[in-house]
Design a protein around this motif. Structure first.
Motif, PDB file in Angstrom:
ATOM      1  N   LEU A 262      -3.877 -29.979  51.863  1.00  0.00           N
ATOM      2  CA  LEU A 262      -3.735 -31.065  50.895  1.00  0.00           C
ATOM      3  C   LEU A 262      -5.091 -31.473  50.328  1.00  0.00           C
ATOM      4  O   LEU A 262      -5.206 -31.805  49.139  1.00  0.00           O
ATOM      5  CB  LEU A 262      -3.042 -32.268  51.543  1.00  0.00           C
ATOM      6  CG  LEU A 262      -1.545 -32.091  51.827  1.00  0.00           C
ATOM      7  CD1 LEU A 262      -1.004 -33.276  52.618  1.00  0.00           C
ATOM      8  CD2 LEU A 262      -0.755 -31.915  50.524  1.00  0.00           C
ATOM      9  N   GLU A 263      -6.122 -31.428  51.147  1.00  0.00           N
ATOM     10  CA  GLU A 263      -7.469 -31.728  50.664  1.00  0.00           C
ATOM     11  C   GLU A 263      -7.937 -30.649  49.698  1.00  0.00           C
ATOM     12  O   GLU A 263      -8.636 -30.930  48.717  1.00  0.00           O
ATOM     13  CB  GLU A 263      -8.444 -31.858  51.841  1.00  0.00           C
ATOM     14  CG  GLU A 263      -8.272 -33.135  52.650  1.00  0.00           C
ATOM     15  CD  GLU A 263      -8.445 -34.386  51.802  1.00  0.00           C
ATOM     16  OE1 GLU A 263      -9.380 -34.414  50.963  1.00  0.00           O
ATOM     17  OE2 GLU A 263      -7.635 -35.326  51.952  1.00  0.00           O
TER      18      GLU A 263
ATOM     19  N   ALA B  37      -0.882 -35.856  45.747  1.00  0.00           N
ATOM     20  CA  ALA B  37       0.363 -36.637  45.853  1.00  0.00           C
ATOM     21  C   ALA B  37       1.568 -35.784  45.442  1.00  0.00           C
ATOM     22  O   ALA B  37       2.617 -35.820  46.101  1.00  0.00           O
ATOM     23  CB  ALA B  37       0.264 -37.885  44.992  1.00  0.00           C
ATOM     24  N   GLU B  38       1.417 -35.010  44.370  1.00  0.00           N
ATOM     25  CA  GLU B  38       2.521 -34.174  43.899  1.00  0.00           C
ATOM     26  C   GLU B  38       2.867 -33.077  44.903  1.00  0.00           C
ATOM     27  O   GLU B  38       4.029 -32.803  45.167  1.00  0.00           O
ATOM     28  CB  GLU B  38       2.147 -33.552  42.556  1.00  0.00           C
ATOM     29  CG  GLU B  38       1.940 -34.568  41.448  1.00  0.00           C
ATOM     30  CD  GLU B  38       1.268 -33.942  40.248  1.00  0.00           C
ATOM     31  OE1 GLU B  38       0.025 -34.071  40.146  1.00  0.00           O
ATOM     32  OE2 GLU B  38       1.977 -33.321  39.432  1.00  0.00           O
TER      33      GLU B  38
ATOM     34  N   PHE C 173       6.262 -32.529  47.098  1.00  0.00           N
ATOM     35  CA  PHE C 173       6.982 -31.250  47.006  1.00  0.00           C
ATOM     36  C   PHE C 173       7.260 -30.692  48.402  1.00  0.00           C
ATOM     37  O   PHE C 173       8.364 -30.209  48.685  1.00  0.00           O
ATOM     38  CB  PHE C 173       6.150 -30.262  46.196  1.00  0.00           C
ATOM     39  CG  PHE C 173       6.760 -28.885  46.091  1.00  0.00           C
ATOM     40  CD1 PHE C 173       7.833 -28.641  45.253  1.00  0.00           C
ATOM     41  CD2 PHE C 173       6.251 -27.836  46.848  1.00  0.00           C
ATOM     42  CE1 PHE C 173       8.393 -27.376  45.164  1.00  0.00           C
ATOM     43  CE2 PHE C 173       6.801 -26.557  46.762  1.00  0.00           C
ATOM     44  CZ  PHE C 173       7.884 -26.339  45.916  1.00  0.00           C
ATOM     45  N   ILE C 174       6.281 -30.784  49.279  1.00  0.00           N
ATOM     46  CA  ILE C 174       6.442 -30.302  50.662  1.00  0.00           C
ATOM     47  C   ILE C 174       7.527 -31.099  51.376  1.00  0.00           C
ATOM     48  O   ILE C 174       8.400 -30.534  52.046  1.00  0.00           O
ATOM     49  CB  ILE C 174       5.104 -30.394  51.427  1.00  0.00           C
ATOM     50  CG1 ILE C 174       4.087 -29.393  50.852  1.00  0.00           C
ATOM     51  CG2 ILE C 174       5.313 -30.131  52.923  1.00  0.00           C
ATOM     52  CD1 ILE C 174       2.694 -29.530  51.438  1.00  0.00           C
TER      53      ILE C 174
ATOM     54  N   GLY D 286       1.209 -23.784  39.424  1.00  0.00           N
ATOM     55  CA  GLY D 286       2.090 -23.846  38.257  1.00  0.00           C
ATOM     56  C   GLY D 286       2.123 -25.190  37.586  1.00  0.00           C
ATOM     57  O   GLY D 286       2.709 -25.348  36.510  1.00  0.00           O
ATOM     58  N   LYS D 287       1.518 -26.200  38.219  1.00  0.00           N
ATOM     59  CA  LYS D 287       1.543 -27.543  37.663  1.00  0.00           C
ATOM     60  C   LYS D 287       0.567 -27.673  36.504  1.00  0.00           C
ATOM     61  O   LYS D 287      -0.504 -27.103  36.525  1.00  0.00           O
ATOM     62  CB  LYS D 287       1.185 -28.567  38.744  1.00  0.00           C
ATOM     63  CG  LYS D 287       2.240 -28.680  39.840  1.00  0.00           C
ATOM     64  CD  LYS D 287       3.542 -29.234  39.308  1.00  0.00           C
ATOM     65  CE  LYS D 287       3.425 -30.698  38.943  1.00  0.00           C
ATOM     66  NZ  LYS D 287       4.680 -31.291  38.468  1.00  0.00           N
TER      67      LYS D 287
END
Length: 250
Positions: free
Chosen positions: A213-214, A221-222, A226-227, A249-250
């Motif tokens: 995440l880091e 946050a997104e 999603f996870i 893909g974001k």
């Protein structure tokens, strides 16, 4: 076996006739000898005396031949028919030798081997399987010397690439004749390791949720949502691919 064919990627404005000529020259470079390292005996493990031992395991990425498109580093070489500028070959059968970083080509003239350092990338295609894309480890900076010259499988492309590196481990014979203990065999195992890119640098991936995440902090946050929504685990390879595809893909 399908007839060996080859194609050069052409510059804008290159005519079809010129392209076909380059295709034939590249084919000749492989078949006649410009790229040839030698006829390869795949039962031998270079650097080891295998006359009195057995080799347990395979030093190939895949023991079976795969249909491939191979893209070379731009390089001009001399052949019996003159100089040739390498570019690419299509519809060729290859196998990757992990130990020593060589690539076998299955040609009408027999199995021939070239150094993997001449190849920038390649795509493998097998029946009823999705294509697999590979890129040379030489395309990246490895400041921690975790890899040797070889190829990464490109699992997910994008801002942060997800790569898989296959490390080959060779256990030498440890037989002690005086005590009749140990093994006379050479044992080969393969360890698949995940890497990510930061710019042009490759780093070994830690499958720790907090660290991942880091790594994706600009969309943390997104990605975290999603996870959670899809009940994914960073420890699971399939889930990990989904996470990296979502992020890129974001």
């Amino acid at each position: 076996m399908k007839k060996l064919t080859s194609i050069f990627l052409c510059l804008i404005g290159t005519t079809v006739l010129a392209q076909n000529s380059m295709m034939q020259n590249t084919k000749d470079a492989l078949n006649v000898g410009g790229l040839k390292v030698g006829q390869h005996n795949s039962t031998m493990l270079y650097g080891f005396d295998t006359r009195t031992t057995e080799v347990l395991g395979s030093y190939y990425l895949d023991q079976d031949w795969s249909l491939a498109t191979v893209r070379f580093y731009p390089k001009t070489i001399s052949t019996p028919k003159g100089t040739v500028k390498l570019d690419s070959l299509t519809d060729v059968q290859i196998r990757i030798i992990l130990y020593g970083n060589d690539v076998e080509f299955n040609t009408p003239e027999g199995v021939k081997v070239i150094s993997g350092t001449l190849i920038k990338s390649f795509t493998l295609q097998k029946n009823n399987q999705l294509p697999k894309n590979y890129v040379s480890t030489l395309e990246f900076v490895d400041n921690y010397d975790k890899t040797k010259p070889s190829f990464f499988e490109l699992l997910v492309d994008g801002k942060i690439k997800l790569l898989e590196y296959t490390k080959v481990n060779i256990q030498k014979p440890d037989y002690v004749e005086a005590f009749n203990t140990g093994s006379k065999d050479i044992k080969i195992t393969k360890d698949k390791q995940l890497f990510i890119t930061q710019g042009n640098e490759v780093l070994k991936l830690s499958t720790n949720k907090k660290e991942i995440l880091e790594l994706m902090s600009d969309k943390k946050a997104e990605v975290e949502a999603f996870i959670k929504q899809n009940d994914l685990s960073v420890k699971d390879r399939v889930d990990l691919l989904q996470i990296f595809k979502f992020y890129n893909g974001k």
